[in-house]
Design an enzyme around this catalytic site. Structure first.
Site, PDB file in Angstrom:
ATOM      1  N   LYS A  86       0.642   1.355  -7.391  1.00 58.46           N
ATOM      2  CA  LYS A  86       1.107   2.413  -6.488  1.00 58.46           C
ATOM      3  C   LYS A  86       1.847   3.477  -7.299  1.00 58.46           C
ATOM      4  CE  LYS A  86       2.744   1.293  -2.408  1.00 58.46           C
ATOM      5  NZ  LYS A  86       3.558   0.620  -1.363  1.00 58.46           N
TER       6      LYS A  86
HETATM    7  O1  G3P Z   1       5.459   1.248   1.243  1.00 57.02           O
HETATM    8  C1  G3P Z   1       5.922   2.121   2.223  1.00 57.02           C
HETATM    9  C2  G3P Z   1       6.195   1.490   3.526  1.00 57.02           C
HETATM   10  O2  G3P Z   1       6.536   0.154   3.298  1.00 57.02           O
HETATM   11  C3  G3P Z   1       7.273   2.184   4.269  1.00 57.02           C
HETATM   12  O3  G3P Z   1       7.558   1.497   5.434  1.00 57.02           O
HETATM   13  O4  G3P Z   1       8.896   0.764   7.341  1.00 57.02           O
HETATM   14  O5  G3P Z   1      10.031   1.392   5.190  1.00 57.02           O
HETATM   15  O6  G3P Z   1       9.011   3.148   6.630  1.00 57.02           O
HETATM   16  P1  G3P Z   1       8.964   1.715   6.183  1.00 57.02           P
END
Ligand code: G3P
Length: 225
Positions: A86
């Site tokens: 990533k």
């Molecule tokens: O890798 C990005 C993703 O995990 C973001 O999720 O829930 O932290 O917005 P969140």
């Protein structure tokens, strides 16, 4: 639509994998930090849980392209060449993506907030582009619509890049992307459980069992007949 588990927690990943048909695990530095373990050891443990065809996505931390490339190569040595690296869609990240993709490295472009960022990442060789749906909703944008725009544009581009939408807080966001034909979503374990849940399904099963037992015996199944 491919479905990934967005987590670095072994127990949570195991629990989901025991039930749902999933295509891999995505992690990020924040998810790894929550585990309070050596991040590379944690990734190795997750890697060991995956079957053939299931992908592991892990992020570089370096901010300069040259360092990202060295870091990505080290991650591939430790975690396997099929890992998805990533890389955030910063200028240095795009620079690194161009070089890494030329070397045959699997890349997931991450931290995407606009369709244009996804288009640039696709041109730089990213296999997956990951917009943050709920984080967009939280700043007053329409995360689902941004993800759908990305999906529509990528399907018309010659580059073979696909949408891997991330950051969800409810089933509706995921359903809308499934309806739009999204290539993939990555979802936290607690929300993945909700994808299947409906109270009327539980009630239907309970009623069927009670009716069956009314003409047989408590706890009986077809096996006893
Ligand atoms: O890798 C990005 C993703 O995990 C973001 O999720 O829930 O932290 O917005 P969140």
């Amino acid at each position: 639509m491919r479905i990934y588990i967005d987590s670095a927690n072994i127990k949570d990943i195991e629990k989901v994998m025991n039930i749902l048909p999933v295509d891999g695990v995505t992690t990020n530095p924040s998810l790894l930090a929550r585990e309070k373990t050596n991040p590379m050891e944690q990734l190795k443990a997750i890697r060991g849980m995956l079957c053939k065809g299931q992908e592991l996505h892990a992020q570089v931390i370096s901010s300069l392209a040259e360092d990202m490339i060295i870091e990505a190569q080290h991650m591939r040595e430790v975690l396997g060449e099929d890992i998805f690296i990533k890389v955030p869609v910063t200028p240095e990240g795009i620079k690194a993506m161009k070089k890494l993709s030329a070397l045959g490295v699997n890349i997931t472009a991450t931290a995407i907030y606009t369709p244009m960022q996804a288009v640039i990442a696709a041109k730089a060789g990213a296999k997956w582009t990951a917009p943050y749906v709920n984080r967009l909703d939280m700043i007053g944008a329409d995360g689902v619509q941004v993800a759908i725009s990305i999906h529509n544009m990528l399907t018309r581009m010659p580059a073979s890049s696909e949408l891997l939408a991330a950051s969800f807080k409810n089933v509706e966001q995921i359903l809308k992307l499934a309806e739009a034909g999204a290539g993939a979503v990555t979802v936290a374990p607690d929300l993945l459980e909700q994808l299947l849940y409906h109270p009327l399904t539980d009630k239907a099963v309970w009623d069927f069992t009670a009716d069956f037992e009314s003409i047989t015996a408590k706890g009986s199944t077809m096996r006893e007949l």
